[in-house]
Design an enzyme around this catalytic site. Structure first.
Site, mmCIF file in Angstrom:
data_model
loop_
_atom_site.group_PDB
_atom_site.id
_atom_site.type_symbol
_atom_site.label_atom_id
_atom_site.label_comp_id
_atom_site.label_asym_id
_atom_site.label_seq_id
_atom_site.Cartn_x
_atom_site.Cartn_y
_atom_site.Cartn_z
ATOM 1 N N LYS A 75 0.829 -1.204 0.000
ATOM 2 C CA LYS A 75 0.000 0.000 0.000
ATOM 3 C C LYS A 75 0.874 1.269 0.000
ATOM 4 O O LYS A 75 0.659 2.174 -0.792
ATOM 5 C CB LYS A 75 -0.949 0.000 1.216
ATOM 6 C CG LYS A 75 -1.896 -1.209 1.225
ATOM 7 C CD LYS A 75 -2.886 -1.181 2.377
ATOM 8 C CE LYS A 75 -2.286 -1.409 3.734
ATOM 9 N NZ LYS A 75 -1.721 -2.757 3.928
ATOM 10 N N THR A 76 1.857 1.292 0.894
ATOM 11 C CA THR A 76 2.741 2.459 0.969
ATOM 12 C C THR A 76 3.590 2.560 -0.294
ATOM 13 O O THR A 76 3.794 3.652 -0.839
ATOM 14 C CB THR A 76 3.658 2.341 2.205
ATOM 15 O OG1 THR A 76 2.838 2.145 3.353
ATOM 16 C CG2 THR A 76 4.504 3.576 2.397
ATOM 17 N N ASP A 120 -1.213 6.637 6.371
ATOM 18 C CA ASP A 120 -1.178 5.214 6.668
ATOM 19 C C ASP A 120 -2.097 4.947 7.864
ATOM 20 O O ASP A 120 -2.319 5.853 8.676
ATOM 21 C CB ASP A 120 0.276 4.818 7.005
ATOM 22 C CG ASP A 120 0.497 3.326 6.846
ATOM 23 O OD1 ASP A 120 -0.406 2.626 6.349
ATOM 24 O OD2 ASP A 120 1.583 2.854 7.229
ATOM 25 N N THR A 169 -5.685 -1.418 6.975
ATOM 26 C CA THR A 169 -5.792 -2.876 7.082
ATOM 27 C C THR A 169 -7.209 -3.244 7.520
ATOM 28 O O THR A 169 -7.538 -4.421 7.629
ATOM 29 C CB THR A 169 -4.800 -3.407 8.136
ATOM 30 O OG1 THR A 169 -4.879 -2.570 9.290
ATOM 31 C CG2 THR A 169 -3.377 -3.368 7.606
ATOM 32 N N ARG A 228 6.716 -8.137 1.818
ATOM 33 C CA ARG A 228 7.564 -7.670 2.923
ATOM 34 C C ARG A 228 8.159 -8.853 3.684
ATOM 35 O O ARG A 228 9.315 -8.830 4.089
ATOM 36 C CB ARG A 228 6.756 -6.782 3.874
ATOM 37 C CG ARG A 228 7.622 -6.195 4.987
ATOM 38 C CD ARG A 228 6.803 -5.457 5.997
ATOM 39 N NE ARG A 228 6.298 -4.212 5.449
ATOM 40 C CZ ARG A 228 5.183 -3.632 5.863
ATOM 41 N NH1 ARG A 228 4.440 -4.182 6.788
ATOM 42 N NH2 ARG A 228 4.790 -2.499 5.323
#
Ligand code: ADE
Length: 347
Positions: A75-76, A120, A169, A228
């Site tokens: 997302k980031t 975020d 999330t 990640r």
């Protein structure tokens, strides 16, 4: 390696985001900078490309975008790529960091036309801050309030037309007025092993470690569908390969290194197994409510819901019922626990 003790907030950050503060810098260098470099999430990438090309053609800022999905799926990264592709600045913040309306106004009033404002964990934004966000998103204006009570006056301050990109999330926790103000909403899903393997090979090139196809596939299999995690495991396997093997990551090296890390062949780690075994042994396989589990495991329910459960749900190790979480036969089998053998609480 120097062992560091983390405080409670850092620990939660680590569980939610997966990188210790010192690891974060190296992870940043692995992020793709353009949509062409981005692997996976094909439909999301394709539709973003269209939205970006159309906005550039019209010489207009992009509409506000909301990304929803488990941690570590990009997302980031996508927010930074969008700013890069639009040729604009990105200003980043997070829901918990925006404590007062003033925090938000300070950032918004410094934005130029087309800039990206990235928030975020937008579901954690305080209600009073959220209310400043509505006119900012809709009318590109913020209302300053001077004085209190009968002397209260407001002044509308115009903002440049910016693009808000929110990441969450827990889209379900967003109020509907906030959710409705995003023109584009995209859900990110777990990556398949093929895409993860490509991501791992790309990262290996960047961090300068040799890896063969089977080595990359093995790490991909254990990466919980999450880039990640894949990149984090790659670094652990790189350490192992350099110390215990000849520096090359093969399937056997990956298996040995990740087994030593407590990561099993389906990517479950110690916390996942503890989660499943707690339901099995303390709650007879469930159903059990999240708060009871949180108390038994001594982990915050947010961490359970946002970090641990999504992959266990996706892979079918647990199900969620109206009475709570239940483990499935697949989990019993995977953990090699015989469900038919008498009272589970005696294990
Ligand atoms: N590194 C982390 N996520 C990635 C992705 N989706 N594509 C390429 N490299 C990545």
């Amino acid at each position: 390696m120097i062992k560091k003790e983390y405080n409670k907030d850092e620990k939660k950050h680590y569980l939610l985001n997966g990188d210790s503060p010192s690891e974060k810098k190296e992870t940043l260098s692995l992020r793709p900078l353009t949509l062409d470099e981005y692997i996976g999430q094909e439909r999301v990438v394709k539709t973003l490309k269209i939205a970006i090309d159309a906005a550039l053609k019209r010489k207009e800022p992009l509409e506000h975008i909301l990304f929803n999905g488990p941690p570590g799926l990009g997302k980031t990264t996508l927010a930074h790529i969008i700013a890069n592709e639009m040729g604009t600045k990105i200003i980043t913040s997070s829901g918990p960091a925006l404590e007062k309306g003033g925090d938000l106004i300070g950032l918004l009033t410094h934005m130029e036309r087309g800039d990206i404002f990235f928030i975020d964990e937008i579901h954690r934004i305080p209600k009073i801050v959220e209310e400043f966000l509505y006119p900012a998103m809709e009318d590109f204006a913020v209302d300053f309030i001077f004085d209190k009570g009968v002397h209260a006056r407001t002044h509308r301050y115009r903002l440049e037309q910016f693009t808000l990109i929110g990441a969450t999330t827990r889209a379900g926790l967003l109020s509907s007025p906030l959710r409705e103000r995003f023109g584009i909403t995209r859900d990110l899903d777990f990556y398949d092993e093929k895409d993860l393997s490509r991501i791992i090979k790309r990262s290996a090139r960047i961090i300068n470690v040799s890896i063969d196809n089977e080595g990359a596939d093995e790490i991909a299999k254990r990466a919980r569908g999450t880039p990640r995690v894949a990149n984090r495991l790659l670094k652990r396997v790189r350490d192992y390969a350099q110390v215990k093997a000849d520096g090359i990551i093969t399937k056997d090296v990956a298996i040995d290194a990740l087994t030593l890390e407590g990561i099993d062949e389906l990517g479950l780690g110690d916390i996942d197994r503890r989660f499943l075994k707690t339901i099995i042994f303390n709650y007879k396989g469930g159903p059990v409510g999240i708060e009871a589990l949180s108390a038994t495991l001594q982990l915050e329910s947010d961490v359970l819901i946002e970090v641990i459960e999504p992959y266990l749900l996706k892979t079918g190790f647990i199900i969620r019922t109206s009475q709570g979480r239940k483990v499935t036969d697949k989990a019993f089998k995977h953990l090699k626990i015989d469900k038919t053998k008498g009272d589970l609480t005696l294990f």
